[in-house]
Design an enzyme around this catalytic site. Structure first.
Site, short mmCIF file in Angstrom:
data_model
loop_
_atom_site.label_atom_id
_atom_site.label_comp_id
_atom_site.label_asym_id
_atom_site.label_seq_id
_atom_site.Cartn_x
_atom_site.Cartn_y
_atom_site.Cartn_z
N THR A 125 0.83 -1.21 0.00
CA THR A 125 0.00 0.00 0.00
C THR A 125 0.86 1.26 0.00
O THR A 125 2.00 1.24 0.51
CB THR A 125 -0.91 0.00 1.26
N ASP A 126 0.31 2.34 -0.51
CA ASP A 126 1.04 3.63 -0.47
C ASP A 126 1.19 4.14 0.96
O ASP A 126 1.99 5.04 1.23
CB ASP A 126 0.35 4.68 -1.35
N GLU A 127 0.41 3.54 1.90
CA GLU A 127 0.46 4.03 3.28
C GLU A 127 1.81 3.76 3.94
O GLU A 127 2.12 4.34 4.98
CB GLU A 127 -0.69 3.43 4.10
N TYR A 153 -1.46 -0.43 11.18
CA TYR A 153 -1.71 -1.08 9.88
C TYR A 153 -0.54 -0.83 8.93
O TYR A 153 0.07 -1.76 8.40
CB TYR A 153 -3.01 -0.56 9.26
N LYS A 157 2.34 -3.40 7.27
CA LYS A 157 2.53 -3.59 5.82
C LYS A 157 3.97 -3.26 5.42
O LYS A 157 4.57 -3.94 4.60
CB LYS A 157 1.54 -2.70 5.03
N ASP A 275 -11.63 13.31 14.94
CA ASP A 275 -10.67 12.84 13.93
C ASP A 275 -10.04 11.50 14.33
O ASP A 275 -9.99 11.16 15.52
CB ASP A 275 -9.57 13.89 13.77
N ARG A 276 -9.56 10.78 13.32
CA ARG A 276 -8.79 9.54 13.55
C ARG A 276 -7.45 9.91 14.20
O ARG A 276 -6.84 10.91 13.83
CB ARG A 276 -8.56 8.88 12.19
P1 NAD Z 1 -10.08 -6.87 2.78
O1 NAD Z 1 -10.01 -6.57 4.23
O2 NAD Z 1 -11.31 -6.55 2.00
O3 NAD Z 1 -9.79 -8.42 2.54
C1 NAD Z 1 -8.79 -9.12 3.23
C2 NAD Z 1 -9.01 -10.62 3.00
O4 NAD Z 1 -7.93 -11.32 3.67
C3 NAD Z 1 -10.32 -11.16 3.60
O5 NAD Z 1 -10.95 -12.03 2.69
C4 NAD Z 1 -9.86 -11.92 4.85
O6 NAD Z 1 -10.71 -13.01 5.19
C5 NAD Z 1 -8.49 -12.39 4.43
N1 NAD Z 1 -7.60 -12.67 5.57
C6 NAD Z 1 -7.38 -11.86 6.64
N2 NAD Z 1 -6.53 -12.46 7.51
C7 NAD Z 1 -6.20 -13.66 6.94
C8 NAD Z 1 -5.36 -14.73 7.35
N3 NAD Z 1 -4.69 -14.69 8.53
N4 NAD Z 1 -5.24 -15.81 6.54
C9 NAD Z 1 -5.92 -15.87 5.37
N5 NAD Z 1 -6.75 -14.89 4.94
C10 NAD Z 1 -6.88 -13.80 5.72
O7 NAD Z 1 -8.81 -6.14 2.15
P2 NAD Z 1 -8.61 -5.43 0.72
O8 NAD Z 1 -9.07 -4.03 0.82
O9 NAD Z 1 -9.14 -6.32 -0.34
O10 NAD Z 1 -7.03 -5.40 0.65
C11 NAD Z 1 -6.30 -6.49 0.09
C12 NAD Z 1 -4.82 -6.17 0.14
O11 NAD Z 1 -4.54 -4.99 -0.58
C13 NAD Z 1 -4.29 -5.94 1.57
O12 NAD Z 1 -3.02 -6.54 1.67
C14 NAD Z 1 -4.16 -4.43 1.66
O13 NAD Z 1 -3.13 -4.06 2.54
C15 NAD Z 1 -3.84 -4.06 0.22
N6 NAD Z 1 -4.27 -2.72 -0.23
C16 NAD Z 1 -5.56 -2.31 -0.07
C17 NAD Z 1 -5.96 -1.07 -0.55
C18 NAD Z 1 -7.39 -0.60 -0.44
O14 NAD Z 1 -7.70 0.55 -0.81
N7 NAD Z 1 -8.32 -1.41 0.03
C19 NAD Z 1 -5.03 -0.22 -1.18
C20 NAD Z 1 -3.71 -0.68 -1.33
C21 NAD Z 1 -3.35 -1.93 -0.85
P1 TYD Z 2 -10.48 4.46 4.69
O1 TYD Z 2 -11.48 4.06 3.67
O2 TYD Z 2 -10.52 3.85 6.05
O3 TYD Z 2 -9.04 4.25 4.00
P2 TYD Z 2 -7.56 4.70 4.52
O4 TYD Z 2 -7.64 5.23 5.88
O5 TYD Z 2 -6.80 3.40 4.46
O6 TYD Z 2 -7.10 5.71 3.51
O7 TYD Z 2 -10.56 6.04 4.88
C1 TYD Z 2 -10.38 6.92 3.80
C2 TYD Z 2 -10.42 8.34 4.34
O8 TYD Z 2 -11.75 8.60 4.83
C3 TYD Z 2 -9.49 8.57 5.52
O9 TYD Z 2 -8.94 9.88 5.42
C4 TYD Z 2 -10.39 8.47 6.73
C5 TYD Z 2 -11.73 8.98 6.21
N1 TYD Z 2 -12.94 8.36 6.85
C6 TYD Z 2 -13.95 9.19 7.35
O10 TYD Z 2 -13.86 10.44 7.28
N2 TYD Z 2 -15.05 8.61 7.93
C7 TYD Z 2 -15.17 7.25 8.05
O11 TYD Z 2 -16.20 6.78 8.62
C8 TYD Z 2 -14.15 6.42 7.50
C9 TYD Z 2 -14.25 4.92 7.59
C10 TYD Z 2 -13.04 7.02 6.90
#
Ligand code: NAD
Ligand code: TYD
Length: 339
Positions: A125-127, A153, A157, A275-276
């Site tokens: 992730t970019d985070e 988190y 990562k 805020d978070r």
């Molecule tokens: P998600 O939370 O929707 O899905 C995670 C999946 O992993 C779920 O199906 C869960 O059951 C499974 N899982 C969790 N713990 C596990 C374990 N111990 N063993 C096996 N399976 C397990 O997540 P997502 O948003 O689809 O993200 C997927 C990946 O992409 C993550 O690694 C996340 O860090 C990365 N990512 C997400 C975003 C985003 O915007 N969502 C952006 C960049 C990178």
């Molecule tokens: P999120 O979807 O949790 O992704 P990330 O924190 O990994 O970027 O949140 C996106 C942005 O939205 C983040 O700046 C936090 C904000 N946010 C809210 O303002 N309200 C909410 O209820 C949630 C879940 C996120």
């Protein structure tokens, strides 16, 4: 070609499975998922009966079960999506993030070393780069930007990324890493900003915006992320990191207003809440490397992607209503009731 997709019952992993089965019909795809609260088997119902698809319920931290699976399936490629992925949950309980995101990744890579593999791809992730100031729109994350994390988190990562690079250097494991910006699209769990706001707006519930809603995220339609990972698997250089993002920076408050407008709901639903903790200000990816080396460019513009996403949530109400009617509500009450 046999490919293990971990975390394939989650948001991006499931979209990647659909993309792979559609674009590489000769591949065997095995989804390995623990089915945590974020994993949903119903998401995979349309592919469950395909002869070249298989689902196995395994925890990536369970070394014996992972080794058994590698021994029987002999995968050529592993793409690791499995993770605890929600920043707010990591602030409440970091433990499980360290376990799954770090230990789990190392177990998978040990299995790759033991049984041999053509590629291990770590979905990051970019985070991991921390955040950028809001008043410096000229700054972007490149692959050389130092890792500088803010939340449990992102720290977990970043740790996994460092381990993956160490396994490449020390053991010669053929590793690639991608660091993508925020995704949106179908099957996004309704605890994240975009699906949460869509679901609340549809139920005429308050839309909880953290702080002043001025934080910026760089949004990418999930299919464009899947396409980028596929390209990295085909043409990426091992040992390399590739940033993925489409120069689509938006303030949270503007996203929320777009969703309300699209659904014909009033802005009076917006509620500013506490805020978070440690809230990252701005994320912004420089995707030059993946563009020049692999020819990747995003295809879906935000204006179209958000309409498609909202339409999907309208047409698939049962998918997310089932989630928000269950155990997830306890989480919601805990996180938002006194905020
Ligand atoms: P998600 O939370 O929707 O899905 C995670 C999946 O992993 C779920 O199906 C869960 O059951 C499974 N899982 C969790 N713990 C596990 C374990 N111990 N063993 C096996 N399976 C397990 O997540 P997502 O948003 O689809 O993200 C997927 C990946 O992409 C993550 O690694 C996340 O860090 C990365 N990512 C997400 C975003 C985003 O915007 N969502 C952006 C960049 C990178
Ligand atoms: P999120 O979807 O949790 O992704 P990330 O924190 O990994 O970027 O949140 C996106 C942005 O939205 C983040 O700046 C936090 C904000 N946010 C809210 O303002 N309200 C909410 O209820 C949630 C879940 C996120």
């Amino acid at each position: 070609m046999t490919i293990i997709v971990t975390g394939g019952a989650g948001f991006i992993g499931s979209n990647f499975i659909f993309y792979t089965l559609k674009n590489h019909p000769k591949y065997r795809v095995i989804c390995l998922d623990k089915l945590t609260y974020a994993g949903n088997l119903s998401t995979l119902k349309d592919v469950m009966d395909k002869p070249n698809f298989k689902f196995v319920k395994v925890d990536i931290c369970d070394r014996e079960a992972v080794y058994r699976l590698f021994e029987s399936e002999k995968p050529d490629v592993v793409v690791n999506f499995a993770a605890e992925s929600h920043v707010d949950r990591s602030i409440e309980s970091p433990d499980v993030f360290l376990r799954t995101n770090i230990i789990g990744t190392s177990v998978l890579m040990d299995a790759c070393r033991k049984y041999g593999i053509e590629r291990f791809h770590q979905v990051s992730t970019d985070e991991v780069y921390g955040d950028l100031p809001i008043d410096r729109p000229d700054l972007f994350f490149t692959e050389e930007t130092p890792l500088h994390t803010s939340s449990p988190y992102s720290s977990s990562k970043a740790s996994a990324d460092l381990l993956a690079l160490a396994y490449h250097r020390t053991y010669g494991l053929p590793v690639t890493i991608s660091r993508c910006s925020n995704n949106y699209g179908p099957y996004h769990f309704p605890e994240k900003l975009i699906p949460l706001m869509i679901a609340n707006a549809l139920n005429d519930k308050p839309l909880p915006v953290y702080g002043k809603g001025e934080n910026i995220r760089d949004w990418l339609y999930v299919e464009d992320h899947c396409k980028a990972i596929d390209l990295i698997l085909q043409k990426g250089r091992v040992g390399e990191v590739y940033n993925i993002g489409g120069h689509n920076e938006m303030r949270n408050i503007d996203i929320v207003k777009i969703i309300l407008k699209e659904l014909g709901k009033p802005e009076s639903l917006i509620t500013f809440v506490t805020d978070r903790k440690g809230h990252d200000l701005r994320y912004a990816i420089d995707p030059t490397k993946i563009h020049t080396e692999l020819g990747w460019l995003p295809e879906t513009k935000f204006a179209d992607g958000i309409k498609k996403t909202i339409k999907w949530y309208l047409e698939n109400r049962s998918w997310w209503e089932e989630i928000i009617s269950g155990e997830y509500m306890d989480y919601y009450d805990k996180m938002y009731s006194n905020r």
